[in-house]
Design an enzyme around this catalytic site. Structure first.
Site, PDB file in Angstrom:
ATOM      1  N   SER A 211       0.743  -1.181  -0.013  1.00 35.43           N
ATOM      2  CA  SER A 211      -0.024   0.063   0.130  1.00 35.43           C
ATOM      3  C   SER A 211       0.873   1.268   0.012  1.00 35.43           C
ATOM      4  O   SER A 211       1.481   1.521  -0.864  1.00 35.43           O
ATOM      5  CB  SER A 211      -0.929  -0.173   1.124  1.00 35.43           C
ATOM      6  OG  SER A 211      -1.903   0.828   0.954  1.00 35.43           O
TER       7      SER A 211
ATOM      8  N   ASP B 106      -1.913   6.421  -3.557  1.00 35.86           N
ATOM      9  CA  ASP B 106      -1.042   5.832  -2.934  1.00 35.86           C
ATOM     10  C   ASP B 106      -0.230   4.541  -3.513  1.00 35.86           C
ATOM     11  O   ASP B 106      -0.852   4.301  -4.947  1.00 35.86           O
ATOM     12  CB  ASP B 106      -1.106   5.137  -1.529  1.00 35.86           C
ATOM     13  CG  ASP B 106      -2.532   3.913  -1.838  1.00 35.86           C
ATOM     14  OD1 ASP B 106      -3.063   3.666  -2.778  1.00 35.86           O
ATOM     15  OD2 ASP B 106      -2.578   3.382  -0.535  1.00 35.86           O
TER      16      ASP B 106
ATOM     17  N   ASP C 196      -0.801   1.289  -4.196  1.00 31.43           N
ATOM     18  CA  ASP C 196      -1.613   0.336  -4.809  1.00 31.43           C
ATOM     19  C   ASP C 196      -3.053   0.963  -5.291  1.00 31.43           C
ATOM     20  O   ASP C 196      -3.898   0.458  -5.645  1.00 31.43           O
ATOM     21  CB  ASP C 196      -1.844  -0.664  -3.892  1.00 31.43           C
ATOM     22  CG  ASP C 196      -2.524  -0.592  -2.821  1.00 31.43           C
ATOM     23  OD1 ASP C 196      -2.402   0.325  -2.291  1.00 31.43           O
ATOM     24  OD2 ASP C 196      -3.305  -1.426  -2.181  1.00 31.43           O
TER      25      ASP C 196
ATOM     26  N   ASP D 147      -5.435   2.089  -3.879  1.00 34.43           N
ATOM     27  CA  ASP D 147      -6.782   2.233  -3.017  1.00 34.43           C
ATOM     28  C   ASP D 147      -6.803   3.232  -1.965  1.00 34.43           C
ATOM     29  O   ASP D 147      -7.803   3.111  -1.119  1.00 34.43           O
ATOM     30  CB  ASP D 147      -6.788   0.754  -2.626  1.00 34.43           C
ATOM     31  CG  ASP D 147      -5.798   0.719  -1.516  1.00 34.43           C
ATOM     32  OD1 ASP D 147      -4.965   1.417  -1.187  1.00 34.43           O
ATOM     33  OD2 ASP D 147      -6.096  -0.397  -0.712  1.00 34.43           O
TER      34      ASP D 147
END
Length: 301
Positions: free
Chosen positions: A93, A229, A231, A233
Site C-alpha cells: 500500500s 498511494d 496500490d 486504493d
C-alpha cells in the site's frame, strides 16, 4: 506472520519471504476452495518475487491463476467480482519500497472476514504435501479495459471536460492507467510521479506526501489535484489553491452528491470510527445517517 487490518505485511525477503508466500498461497487455496484466482501487484522491486511464489502455491493446490501484472488493488477486486474468482494483491500500500504485503479477496472480490483469516492461519500451521494436478497459470487480457470502463461508469454520463487535473500516481500501480482514465473522461491532465523503478514507490510523493501535488496544482493553474498511494486504493485531493482536502471531506462530498441524485442507499454513509466529529455534524445537518465500523476498509465494505 499473521493477518493485520489488510492482509499480511512485513519487510520483504526477511519478514515476508517467498517461502512464506508459497505456503500462504497453498493455505489460501485450501480454505477458500476456489477454482480460479486473479492476482496482481504494485510496482515495488519485491512484488514479482512474492507474486510468483504466492501464485505457485495456489497452482500447487489446483487453482487456475490469471495474472494481471501491475494493477491497482481495486482493479483486482473488480476482476474477481466479474469472474466470481478469488483475488490477491501483492502490495504494501502506502509503505516504503522495502516493505510488501499480500491482500486476499474471497471469491467475488470481497474482503475476508476475521474467521476466514483465522482458518488460513490455522491451515498454514498444519500443511501437508500437495497432491493432484497443478492449476494452470496464465496472463489475462481485458481486465484493465473492464476496470477503466467501470470507473468511467461512475460519472453517469457526466464529463470532466473543461477541468484541469493533476494526478500523482506515487510511482505505483496506477502509473500506466491515469492518462487513459482521465483522458477518456475529458479532463485536461497532468500526471506526476508516474515513472516507477521498483524503489521509488511512495517516495516523497503520493497520498501520504502531497506537497509535490500541491505545488504542481498551483504551478499549472489546475482546478483539482488527486494523489494516490502505491496500490491506488487510497486518495487525497488538493483544491485549486493547493490546499489538501482529506478523506473525511471527500466522503462528505460524495455522500451529498449521491443524495442529491437520489442514489444514496438508505440515505446512509458508512465510515470507520476514525472519522472526525466535523464530518458527523455535517452529515447530520445534511440529513444523512452515519454508521460506524472498526478501522479497516473490509469492515466498511
Amino acid at each position: 506472520m499473521r493477518f493485520g487490518t489488510d492482509g499480511v505485511r512485513g519487510r520483504a525477503n526477511t519478514e515476508l519471504t517467498a517461502a512464506f508466500a508459497l505456503q500462504l498461497g497453498r493455505a489460501t487455496a485450501r480454505v477458500l476452495d476456489a477454482s480460479i484466482a486473479v492476482v496482481g501487484g504494485d510496482s515495488r522491486i519485491s512484488t514479482p518475487m512474492l507474486e510468483s511464489a504466492f501464485v505457485a502455491g495456489l497452482a500447487a493446490e489446483g487453482v487456475e491463476v490469471h495474472q494481471l501484472g501491475v494493477t491497482p488493488t481495486p482493479a483486482v477486486a473488480h476482476e474477481a467480482a466479474r469472474l466470481g474468482a478469488m483475488g490477491a494483491v501483492v502490495s504494501a500500500s502506502h509503505n516504503p519500497y522495502h516493505d510488501n504485503g499480500i491482500k486476499i479477496f474471497a471469491p467475488g472480490g470481497t474482503k475476508l472476514p476475521d474467521e476466514t483469516e483465522r482458518q488460513i492461519e490455522a491451515c498454514l500451521a498444519d500443511l501437508d504435501a500437495p497432491g493432484g494436478e497443478p492449476g494452470l497459470i496464465q496472463g489475462r487480457g481485458g481486465a484493465e479495459e473492464a476496470y477503466i470502463s467501470h470507473l468511467l461508469s461512475a460519472l453517469k454520463g457526466r464529463s470532466l471536460a473543461g477541468l484541469k487535473v493533476v494526478v500523482d500516481t506515487a510511482h505505483g500501480a496506477a502509473s500506466h492507467l491515469a492518462h487513459q482514465v482521465f483522458a477518456a473522461a475529458g479532463a485536461e491532465l497532468t500526471v506526476i510521479n508516474d515513472q516507477p523503478d521498483g524503489f521509488n514507490i511512495n517516495l516523497a510523493c503520493g497520498a501520504t506526501a502531497p506537497q509535490g501535488l500541491q505545488d504542481a496544482v498551483v504551478a499549472t493553474g489546475a482546478d483539482i489535484g488527486l494523489a494516490l498511494d502505491g496500490d491506488a486504493d487510497r486518495m487525497i485531493a488538493v483544491d485549486d489553491r493547493g490546499r489538501v482536502v482529506d478523506g473525511d471531506h471527500i466522503i462528505a462530498l460524495c455522500a451529498t452528491d449521491l443524495r442529491d441524485r437520489g442514489q444514496l442507499h438508505d440515505n446512509t454513509v458508512v465510515v470507520t470510527v476514525m472519522t472526525n466529529l466535523g464530518f458527523r455534524l455535517a452529515m447530520n445537518e445534511a440529513g444523512i445517517s452515519v454508521v460506524d465500523t472498526a478501522v479497516g476498509d473490509r469492515y466498511v465494505l
